[in-house]
Design an enzyme around this catalytic site. Structure first.
Site, PDB file in Angstrom:
ATOM      1  N   HIS A  74      14.019  12.878   2.561  1.00 22.45           N
ATOM      2  CA  HIS A  74      13.053  13.925   2.210  1.00 22.45           C
ATOM      3  C   HIS A  74      13.723  15.297   2.239  1.00 22.45           C
ATOM      4  O   HIS A  74      13.524  16.120   1.338  1.00 22.45           O
ATOM      5  CB  HIS A  74      11.885  13.955   3.207  1.00 22.45           C
ATOM      6  CG  HIS A  74      10.998  12.773   3.179  1.00 22.45           C
ATOM      7  ND1 HIS A  74      10.664  12.080   4.323  1.00 22.45           N
ATOM      8  CD2 HIS A  74      10.350  12.142   2.158  1.00 22.45           C
ATOM      9  CE1 HIS A  74       9.840  11.098   4.007  1.00 22.45           C
ATOM     10  NE2 HIS A  74       9.646  11.098   2.699  1.00 22.45           N
ATOM     11  N   LYS A 116      -3.358   4.655   5.251  1.00 25.60           N
ATOM     12  CA  LYS A 116      -2.006   4.280   5.639  1.00 25.60           C
ATOM     13  C   LYS A 116      -1.837   4.179   7.154  1.00 25.60           C
ATOM     14  O   LYS A 116      -0.861   3.616   7.620  1.00 25.60           O
ATOM     15  CB  LYS A 116      -0.985   5.273   5.085  1.00 25.60           C
ATOM     16  CG  LYS A 116      -0.670   5.057   3.622  1.00 25.60           C
ATOM     17  CD  LYS A 116       0.539   5.879   3.221  1.00 25.60           C
ATOM     18  CE  LYS A 116       0.964   5.560   1.804  1.00 25.60           C
ATOM     19  NZ  LYS A 116       2.181   6.285   1.435  1.00 25.60           N
ATOM     20  N   ARG A 128      14.238   6.672  -5.268  1.00 30.36           N
ATOM     21  CA  ARG A 128      15.289   5.941  -4.569  1.00 30.36           C
ATOM     22  C   ARG A 128      15.797   4.784  -5.400  1.00 30.36           C
ATOM     23  O   ARG A 128      16.975   4.489  -5.426  1.00 30.36           O
ATOM     24  CB  ARG A 128      14.770   5.396  -3.234  1.00 30.36           C
ATOM     25  CG  ARG A 128      14.446   6.457  -2.226  1.00 30.36           C
ATOM     26  CD  ARG A 128      13.842   5.830  -1.000  1.00 30.36           C
ATOM     27  NE  ARG A 128      12.631   5.116  -1.379  1.00 30.36           N
ATOM     28  CZ  ARG A 128      11.511   5.092  -0.683  1.00 30.36           C
ATOM     29  NH1 ARG A 128      11.444   5.719   0.452  1.00 30.36           N
ATOM     30  NH2 ARG A 128      10.462   4.432  -1.093  1.00 30.36           N
ATOM     31  N   SER A 145      10.444   6.094   5.187  1.00 29.02           N
ATOM     32  CA  SER A 145       9.757   6.346   6.463  1.00 29.02           C
ATOM     33  C   SER A 145       9.250   5.055   7.083  1.00 29.02           C
ATOM     34  O   SER A 145       9.333   4.867   8.302  1.00 29.02           O
ATOM     35  CB  SER A 145       8.594   7.316   6.260  1.00 29.02           C
ATOM     36  OG  SER A 145       9.060   8.581   5.909  1.00 29.02           O
TER      37      SER A 145
END
Length: 164
Positions: A17, A41, A95, A133
């Site tokens: 990030h 989440k 990514r 994460s």
């Protein structure tokens, strides 16, 4: 003034990030880090903790890049958040190919909602492409060393959170 919005849950903020934030800051005059409030989440860190971590990490970057970097929690549609903060660009980090497929779909939907806001993709540096994460939290929960993936301050926050 060029304003960019870099959204995410940042639970926690990772070196990936931070890499995207650093590079995005060179493209805009003001960078808004949109911290998504996504109750579905079930984040490890409370919103206030995530905001504090991001502010701490971005203070240095703001000085280095001479770009105003602000943190803005949001719970509405991403495109509405972009309008709220005056962003002309939504910045997304990629990514892998799987990220692109999801992001491609999101861009199409966002363009239907507001075709005046562009989406800019930045590839994470090769050394950060595997960092997520979700994986950082899993490694930390299993007593693994995540110091390669987060800053020392975030690493300490993970240790503290998991020991309580």
């Amino acid at each position: 003034m060029r304003v960019g919005l870099y959204p995410g849950t940042f639970d926690p903020i990772t070196l990936g990030h931070i890499d995207i934030i650093r590079r995005a800051a060179s493209l805009v005059d003001r960078l808004v880090i949109g911290v998504a409030i996504n109750r579905d989440k079930g984040p490890m860190f409370r919103l206030e903790e995530r905001v504090a971590m991001i502010e701490a990490e971005c203070a240095k970057l703001s000085e280095q890049t001479q770009t105003e970097i602000v943190v803005h929690p949001f719970e509405n549609l991403l495109i509405d958040c972009a309008v709220d903060v005056g962003a002309q660009f939504i910045i997304r980090g990629l990514r892998a190919v799987a990220d692109f497929e999801y992001e491609y779909q999101m861009v199409g939907m966002n363009r239907q909602l507001n075709d005046e806001i562009e989406t800019v993709f930045l590839m994470a540096e090769a050394t950060h492409q595997a960092i997520a994460s979700k994986l950082v939290k899993e490694i930390a929960r299993l007593d693994g060393d995540v110091s390669k993936f987060v800053t020392p301050q975030v690493n300490q926050a993970l240790i503290t959170k998991l020991s309580s």
